[in-house]
Design an enzyme around this catalytic site. Structure first.
Site, PDB file in Angstrom:
ATOM      1  N   HIS A  95       0.832  -1.207   0.000  1.00 38.91           N
ATOM      2  CA  HIS A  95       0.000   0.000   0.000  1.00 38.91           C
ATOM      3  C   HIS A  95       0.864   1.253   0.000  1.00 38.91           C
ATOM      4  O   HIS A  95       0.598   2.201  -0.756  1.00 38.91           O
ATOM      5  CB  HIS A  95      -0.911   0.002   1.228  1.00 38.91           C
ATOM      6  N   GLU A  96       1.905   1.276   0.833  1.00 38.67           N
ATOM      7  CA  GLU A  96       2.774   2.452   0.898  1.00 38.67           C
ATOM      8  C   GLU A  96       3.539   2.639  -0.407  1.00 38.67           C
ATOM      9  O   GLU A  96       3.747   3.770  -0.854  1.00 38.67           O
ATOM     10  CB  GLU A  96       3.732   2.340   2.088  1.00 38.67           C
ATOM     11  N   HIS A  99       1.536   4.467  -2.913  1.00 41.66           N
ATOM     12  CA  HIS A  99       1.636   5.924  -2.836  1.00 41.66           C
ATOM     13  C   HIS A  99       2.865   6.424  -3.593  1.00 41.66           C
ATOM     14  O   HIS A  99       2.818   7.479  -4.244  1.00 41.66           O
ATOM     15  CB  HIS A  99       1.712   6.380  -1.381  1.00 41.66           C
TER      16      HIS A  99
END
Length: 223
Positions: A95-96, A99
């Protein structure tokens, strides 16, 4: 009835969201991923596969302190996610990195959120000064109106955060599946982790919107 609905929304919803994310994370942080890759290894692989060799992966302190910093180009993972090979750690790390990929591709909502962030920090803190004075002194309703406008900027920031977070999770799932990092039933487990985490943003946004609506209702009724 309206009071209890409001109370349930601003108190129970955030508590439930936090409970949900902690329970889900704790459950799947105990499930070892079949790839055997730690969160740090997952993040590094995904970054390299997307040409983000300049982005560093570091360990951060705190529980679920995972984040991506677009200014320093750093993916920071909490200790357990950084070192352990779990389904939860894989999902969070991915998920990070999602980004970071958004940052590389200049994802519109992410760029808008970054530009709005410093303004929202100032207006959110200042808004309550005007709101409190306006609520205490009914003759100063104009100050309440100013406070509501300032608060609206902070609410807008939270609303814009939703597509940023959901898009990062979508990118994360696509990547870890296509790269073969997770397999079979792990895909469903990873989705549960990301969905639970997204619930916290949804709850925070819902509370902010409801509070803004309540204040607007007070302001218009006074007029």
């Amino acid at each position: 009835m309206m009071f209890w609905i409001y109370f349930a929304a601003i108190i129970i919803l955030p508590i439930y969201a936090q409970f949900k994310v902690k329970r889900t994370y704790n459950k799947y942080s105990q499930v070892r991923s079949t790839s055997g890759m730690t969160g740090a290894e997952v993040a590094r692989l995904m970054l390299d596969q997307n040409g983000l060799h300049n982005v560093k992966v570091v360990e951060s302190e705190g529980f679920l302190s995972d984040h991506y910093n677009p200014l320093t180009k750093i993916v920071a993972l909490s200790s357990h996610n950084y070192h352990e090979a779990s389904v939860a750690g894989t999902a969070v790390a991915a998920h990070e990195v999602g980004h970071a990929i958004q940052d590389k591709e200049a994802y519109s909502f992410l760029r808008f959120r970054h530009r709005l962030a410093p303004v929202a920090n100032i207006t959110s803190n200042a808004s309550w000064i005007f709101i409190m004075i306006g609520l205490i002194f009914s003759s100063m309703n104009s100050l309440l109106g100013i406070g509501i406008l300032l608060m609206a900027v902070g609410v807008l920031f939270q609303v814009v955060t939703l597509p940023v977070e959901f898009n990062a999770s979508s990118r994360a799932m696509d990547q870890i599946v296509s790269l073969g990092i997770i397999r079979n039933e792990e895909e469903g487990h990873a989705k549960k982790v990301l969905s639970a985490a997204a619930m916290t943003y949804v709850a925070a946004t819902a509370v902010a919107v409801l509070e803004l609506v309540r204040l607007i209702f007070i302001f218009t009724n006074r007029d």
